[in-house]
Structure formats: C-alpha cells, structure tokens
Design an enzyme around this catalytic site. Structure first.
Site, mmCIF file in Angstrom:
data_model
loop_
_atom_site.group_PDB
_atom_site.id
_atom_site.type_symbol
_atom_site.label_atom_id
_atom_site.label_comp_id
_atom_site.label_asym_id
_atom_site.label_seq_id
_atom_site.Cartn_x
_atom_site.Cartn_y
_atom_site.Cartn_z
ATOM 1 N N GLN A 270 -0.274 2.314 4.165
ATOM 2 C CA GLN A 270 -1.213 2.496 5.279
ATOM 3 C C GLN A 270 -0.778 1.736 6.530
ATOM 4 O O GLN A 270 -1.344 1.933 7.606
ATOM 5 C CB GLN A 270 -2.616 2.028 4.875
ATOM 6 N N GLY B 165 -10.001 -3.169 1.558
ATOM 7 C CA GLY B 165 -8.737 -3.061 0.837
ATOM 8 C C GLY B 165 -7.736 -2.363 1.732
ATOM 9 O O GLY B 165 -8.124 -1.676 2.686
ATOM 10 N N HIS C 251 -3.101 4.726 -3.630
ATOM 11 C CA HIS C 251 -2.305 4.865 -2.402
ATOM 12 C C HIS C 251 -0.808 4.692 -2.683
ATOM 13 O O HIS C 251 0.024 5.352 -2.064
ATOM 14 C CB HIS C 251 -2.708 3.808 -1.369
ATOM 15 N N CYS D 267 -11.889 5.578 3.470
ATOM 16 C CA CYS D 267 -10.517 5.081 3.564
ATOM 17 C C CYS D 267 -10.167 4.894 5.041
ATOM 18 O O CYS D 267 -10.445 5.779 5.850
ATOM 19 C CB CYS D 267 -9.566 6.088 2.916
ATOM 20 N N LEU D 268 -9.552 3.766 5.373
ATOM 21 C CA LEU D 268 -9.184 3.509 6.776
ATOM 22 C C LEU D 268 -8.220 4.566 7.305
ATOM 23 O O LEU D 268 -8.179 4.814 8.510
ATOM 24 C CB LEU D 268 -8.539 2.120 6.908
ATOM 25 N N HIS E 95 -8.504 2.265 -6.000
ATOM 26 C CA HIS E 95 -8.285 3.076 -4.790
ATOM 27 C C HIS E 95 -6.933 2.713 -4.164
ATOM 28 O O HIS E 95 -6.170 3.600 -3.772
ATOM 29 C CB HIS E 95 -9.447 2.828 -3.818
ATOM 30 N N GLU E 96 -6.641 1.414 -4.082
ATOM 31 C CA GLU E 96 -5.396 0.980 -3.421
ATOM 32 C C GLU E 96 -4.163 1.309 -4.270
ATOM 33 O O GLU E 96 -3.125 1.693 -3.723
ATOM 34 C CB GLU E 96 -5.450 -0.520 -3.101
HETATM 35 NI NI NI Z 1 -7.664 4.058 1.298
#
Ligand code: NI
Length: 160
Positions: free
Chosen positions: A50, A45, A134, A88-89, A130-131
């Site tokens: 991000q 995701g 963000h 998380c990236l 989760h996204e």
């Molecule tokens: Ni994330």
C-alpha cells in the site's frame, strides 16, 4: 509522508516477497515510516504494497500500540468465524462485510529481529488477516459477502 497506493494500481494485486533476515536499517526505516503513515491516514493497519513496497511487512494498531510484523504468517485459525465490516485505505469510501476466523495464532519477526508467536483476538486478529491478504494480492472486496457502502465506486476502481 509515504504516499498511499490506491486501486487499481497493479502492486496491490501482486504477491509480496519475503523480507531477508537479518533486518536491515532500511527495513526498520520502512516499518517506522509505515507506522507514521498509518497514523497520518487514520488507518488501523497498513501493508507494504500500500506504500508501493512489494515486501512482506505489515503494521497493525493494537491496544498496546502499533506493531510492525515482518514476514507475518498465520499458523492456526479458530474454527469460529465472525462477520465484521471492513474498509481499506487503498479503496476509499468502500465498506463491506467480511467473514473471518475470530482468532488467529500468528508468527512474525519484530523490528528488533525477534521471532514472535501469539494468539490475536478481536480487532487485532481482524486487521492482521486483512493485512496478510494484502501481501498475497487479496483485497477485502474479494472476500466480502456484501458491499455495505460505495458499491457505485467499484467500477471506477476496476474492482468489478
Ligand atoms: Ni487494506
């Protein structure tokens, strides 16, 4: 390839702005570039902040392939919640247990400009939540009941 924004970059703590409709070619390009970036960075995701774009757009990997969700909303959440380990990236090498609703009824606009409403389950429900976090400047570490890996990195990342 779109570069990834990592903590503690301030855009990860800002509330993203709604995407104006109808969807423009620029937004379609962003969606496609974000799918490419998600695959490239081995994510499941990705949210626009991000990749340094403060707009309400996310991509999620699902069993039927990557899906772009414009102005994603959570309409309803299941009463039942489940614990799952998240990463998380934007927060490399940190993982933690997060409790979230097991299923969510979601509403979004796809890249073709069509409104969609559906129940997400399992991993798709987890990633979508989760996204969407963000887009509101919320990171999984804010919700984690326990950091399971990378605890020593949190200070460097400005997260404690
Ligand atoms: Ni994330």
């Amino acid at each position: 390839m779109l570069p990834l924004v990592l903590v503690p970059q301030p855009i990860l703590r800002q509330v993203a702005k709604p995407v104006e409709l109808p969807i423009t070619e620029e937004v379609q390009r962003l969606g496609r570039d974000m799918i490419e970036a998600m695959v490239h960075y081995h994510g499941i995701g990705l949210a626009a902040p991000q990749v340094n774009q403060g707009v309400r757009l996310i991509v999620i990997a699902t069993v039927s392939g990557p899906t772009v969700c414009v102005n994603p909303e959570i309409v309803k959440s299941s009463w039942r919640k489940v614990n799952f380990e998240e990463g998380c990236l934007s927060i490399p090498n940190v993982f933690g247990l997060v409790r979230r609703p097991e299923r969510v009824l979601v509403h979004y606009c796809n890249l073709q400009g069509e409104e969609r409403e559906e129940w997400l389950v399992e991993l798709a429900a987890r990633v979508y939540q989760h996204e969407v976090d963000h887009l509101n400047g919320v990171l999984f570490v804010d919700r984690a009941s326990k950091i399971t890996a990378g605890r020593e990195l949190l200070k460097d990342y400005g997260l404690v």
